[in-house]
Design a protein around this motif. Structure first.
Motif, PDB file in Angstrom:
ATOM      1  N   THR A   1       0.684  -1.232  -0.060  1.00  6.11           N
ATOM      2  CA  THR A   1       0.153   0.178  -0.019  1.00  6.11           C
ATOM      3  C   THR A   1       0.923   1.182   0.059  1.00  6.11           C
ATOM      4  N   LYS A   2       2.043   1.114  -0.425  1.00  9.25           N
ATOM      5  CA  LYS A   2       3.034   2.229  -0.538  1.00  9.25           C
ATOM      6  C   LYS A   2       2.917   2.589  -2.046  1.00  9.25           C
ATOM      7  N   ASN A   3       3.457   4.052  -2.643  1.00  5.87           N
ATOM      8  CA  ASN A   3       3.371   4.371  -3.750  1.00  5.87           C
ATOM      9  C   ASN A   3       4.487   4.770  -4.393  1.00  5.87           C
ATOM     10  N   LEU A   4       4.791   4.708  -5.765  1.00  6.17           N
ATOM     11  CA  LEU A   4       5.976   4.924  -6.395  1.00  6.17           C
ATOM     12  C   LEU A   4       6.216   6.784  -6.179  1.00  6.17           C
ATOM     13  N   ARG A   5       7.245   7.087  -6.088  1.00  4.03           N
ATOM     14  CA  ARG A   5       7.810   8.655  -6.069  1.00  4.03           C
ATOM     15  C   ARG A   5       9.199   8.842  -6.173  1.00  4.03           C
ATOM     16  N   PRO A   6       9.768   9.945  -6.488  1.00  2.00           N
ATOM     17  CA  PRO A   6      11.093  10.369  -6.548  1.00  2.00           C
ATOM     18  C   PRO A   6      11.560  10.252  -5.067  1.00  2.00           C
ATOM     19  N   TYR A   7      12.771   9.785  -5.026  1.00  2.00           N
ATOM     20  CA  TYR A   7      13.272   9.828  -3.366  1.00  2.00           C
ATOM     21  C   TYR A   7      13.348  11.405  -3.091  1.00  2.00           C
ATOM     22  N   ASP A   8      12.891  11.498  -1.607  1.00  2.00           N
ATOM     23  CA  ASP A   8      12.677  12.581  -1.082  1.00  2.00           C
ATOM     24  C   ASP A   8      12.107  13.796  -1.961  1.00  2.00           C
ATOM     25  N   ALA A   9      11.431  13.684  -2.766  1.00  2.00           N
ATOM     26  CA  ALA A   9      10.851  14.371  -3.937  1.00  2.00           C
ATOM     27  C   ALA A   9      11.976  15.133  -4.526  1.00  2.00           C
TER      28      ALA A   9
ATOM     29  N   ASN B   1      14.121  16.600  -7.484  1.00  2.00           N
ATOM     30  CA  ASN B   1      13.785  16.745  -8.965  1.00  2.00           C
ATOM     31  C   ASN B   1      15.008  16.595  -9.956  1.00  2.00           C
ATOM     32  N   HIS B   2      16.016  16.239  -9.331  1.00  2.00           N
ATOM     33  CA  HIS B   2      17.503  16.045  -9.985  1.00  2.00           C
ATOM     34  C   HIS B   2      17.389  14.651 -11.053  1.00  2.00           C
ATOM     35  N   ASN B   3      18.098  14.616 -12.066  1.00  2.00           N
ATOM     36  CA  ASN B   3      18.033  13.513 -12.878  1.00  2.00           C
ATOM     37  C   ASN B   3      19.043  12.530 -12.462  1.00  2.00           C
ATOM     38  N   GLY B   4      18.568  11.180 -12.244  1.00  2.00           N
ATOM     39  CA  GLY B   4      19.181  10.323 -11.835  1.00  2.00           C
ATOM     40  C   GLY B   4      18.581   9.875 -10.300  1.00  2.00           C
ATOM     41  N   ASN B   5      17.866  10.810  -9.859  1.00  2.00           N
ATOM     42  CA  ASN B   5      17.468  10.328  -8.639  1.00  2.00           C
ATOM     43  C   ASN B   5      16.627   8.948  -8.542  1.00  2.00           C
TER      44      ASN B   5
ATOM     45  N   LEU C   1       3.964  15.012 -11.447  1.00  2.00           N
ATOM     46  CA  LEU C   1       3.339  16.287 -11.505  1.00  2.00           C
ATOM     47  C   LEU C   1       4.193  17.196 -10.518  1.00  2.00           C
ATOM     48  N   PHE C   2       4.927  16.658  -9.958  1.00  2.00           N
ATOM     49  CA  PHE C   2       5.738  17.518  -8.941  1.00  2.00           C
ATOM     50  C   PHE C   2       7.165  18.031  -9.871  1.00  2.00           C
ATOM     51  N   THR C   3       7.737  16.866 -10.451  1.00  2.00           N
ATOM     52  CA  THR C   3       9.035  17.189 -11.013  1.00  2.00           C
ATOM     53  C   THR C   3       9.044  17.598 -12.295  1.00  2.00           C
ATOM     54  N   SER C   4       7.941  17.100 -13.177  1.00  2.00           N
ATOM     55  CA  SER C   4       7.694  17.255 -14.624  1.00  2.00           C
ATOM     56  C   SER C   4       8.597  16.054 -15.181  1.00  2.00           C
ATOM     57  N   LYS C   5       9.174  15.320 -14.521  1.00  2.00           N
ATOM     58  CA  LYS C   5       9.860  14.285 -15.115  1.00  2.00           C
ATOM     59  C   LYS C   5       9.322  12.874 -15.092  1.00  2.00           C
ATOM     60  N   THR C   6       9.874  11.954 -15.836  1.00  2.78           N
ATOM     61  CA  THR C   6       9.465  10.509 -15.574  1.00  2.78           C
ATOM     62  C   THR C   6      10.960   9.831 -15.010  1.00  2.78           C
TER      63      THR C   6
ATOM     64  N   SER D   1      17.663  -7.702 -15.091  1.00  2.00           N
ATOM     65  CA  SER D   1      17.345  -6.507 -13.947  1.00  2.00           C
ATOM     66  C   SER D   1      17.846  -5.259 -14.447  1.00  2.00           C
ATOM     67  N   ALA D   2      17.448  -4.257 -13.618  1.00  2.00           N
ATOM     68  CA  ALA D   2      17.776  -2.990 -14.149  1.00  2.00           C
ATOM     69  C   ALA D   2      17.354  -2.161 -12.946  1.00  2.00           C
ATOM     70  N   ALA D   3      18.150  -1.132 -12.705  1.00  2.62           N
ATOM     71  CA  ALA D   3      17.737   0.067 -11.531  1.00  2.62           C
ATOM     72  C   ALA D   3      16.627   0.997 -12.629  1.00  2.62           C
ATOM     73  N   ILE D   4      16.040   1.779 -11.669  1.00  2.00           N
ATOM     74  CA  ILE D   4      15.101   2.816 -12.212  1.00  2.00           C
ATOM     75  C   ILE D   4      15.326   4.255 -11.843  1.00  2.00           C
ATOM     76  N   ASP D   5      15.596   5.030 -12.747  1.00  2.00           N
ATOM     77  CA  ASP D   5      15.895   6.533 -11.982  1.00  2.00           C
ATOM     78  C   ASP D   5      14.926   7.498 -12.677  1.00  2.00           C
ATOM     79  N   GLN D   6      14.912   8.664 -12.282  1.00  2.00           N
ATOM     80  CA  GLN D   6      14.300   9.828 -12.703  1.00  2.00           C
ATOM     81  C   GLN D   6      14.860  10.799 -13.832  1.00  2.00           C
ATOM     82  N   GLN D   7      14.544  10.829 -15.070  1.00  2.00           N
ATOM     83  CA  GLN D   7      14.846  11.490 -15.989  1.00  2.00           C
ATOM     84  C   GLN D   7      13.789  12.134 -16.697  1.00  2.00           C
TER      85      GLN D   7
END
Length: 165
Positions: free
Chosen positions: A35-43, A45-49, A79-84, A95-101
Motif C-alpha cells: 500500500t505504498k506508492n511510487l515517488r522520486p526519493y525525497d521528492a 527533482n534531479h536527474n538520476g534520482n 506532477l511535481f518534478t515534470s519528469k519521468t 534486472s535494471a535500476a530505475i531512475d528519474q529523467q
C-alpha cells in the motif's frame, strides 16, 4: 452444443473484461502488497534520482500523469518534478535500476500496463520481460526491474488523485 456455446461466451466475456482500456488522468501508483506508492526519493527533482516506495499521501510528487502512446503503453510524468522514470542500462537483461529523467523519446521510458484483474496491473518495460518490482516492503525501498515472478511486489493499482501540493 448449448453447453459449448455457453462456455465459449463466458470465456469471451472474461477475456474482454481483462483487456485494458485506455488509462487517462493522474494517479498514484500503489503497490498492492505494501500500500505504498511510487515517488522520486525525497521528492527530489534531479536527474538520476532513484524511484522508491513511500506511504500513500495525495501529494504531487506521488502523482503521475499518464501519457498514452499506444495500446497499453504509456509514459508517466510526475506532477511535481515534470519528469519521468526510466530504466538504467539493461546490461544483463535480467534486472535494471530505475531512475528519474526528463521526458524524451527513449524506449526506456515506455511502460506497458498489463491488467491482471480489476485495478491490478503488472508494469513492464516495453520490449522486455522486465517488470517494475519493489525490493522490500520498507519505506524508501528502491524500485527495480526484474523478470516476472509470482511475487506480490510486482502488482500495482492506480489511485486517481489530483493534489494541490
Amino acid at each position: 452444443m448449448k453447453k459449448f456455446l455457453f462456455v465459449l461466451l463466458v470465456n469471451l466475456f472474461v477475456s474482454s473484461s481483462l483487456i485494458s482500456q485506455k488509462i487517462s488522468g493522474t494517479y498514484a501508483i500503489q503497490s498492492i502488497a505494501t500500500t505504498k506508492n511510487l515517488r522520486p526519493y525525497d521528492a527530489g527533482n534531479h536527474n538520476g534520482n532513484k524511484i522508491v516506495l513511500y506511504n500513500h499521501v495525495e501529494w504531487k510528487c506521488m502523482t503521475w500523469q499518464f501519457i498514452y502512446i499506444s495500446d497499453n503503453t504509456y509514459q508517466l510524468k510526475n506532477l511535481f518534478t515534470s519528469k519521468t522514470f526510466q530504466a538504467k542500462e539493461l546490461l544483463d537483461k535480467k534486472s535494471a535500476a530505475i531512475d528519474q529523467q526528463p521526458l524524451s523519446d527513449s524506449r526506456l521510458q515506455l511502460w506497458e500496463f498489463i491488467k491482471k484483474a480489476e485495478n491490478n496491473y503488472m508494469i513492464r518495460l516495453k520490449g522486455t520481460e522486465l517488470y517494475i518490482s519493489a525490493l522490500s516492503t520498507q519505506t524508501n525501498s528502491e524500485i527495480v526491474l526484474l523478470p516476472e515472478s509470482k511475487n506480490a511486489l510486482q502488482s500495482w493499482k492506480l489511485i486517481a488523485q489530483n493534489p494541490d501540493m
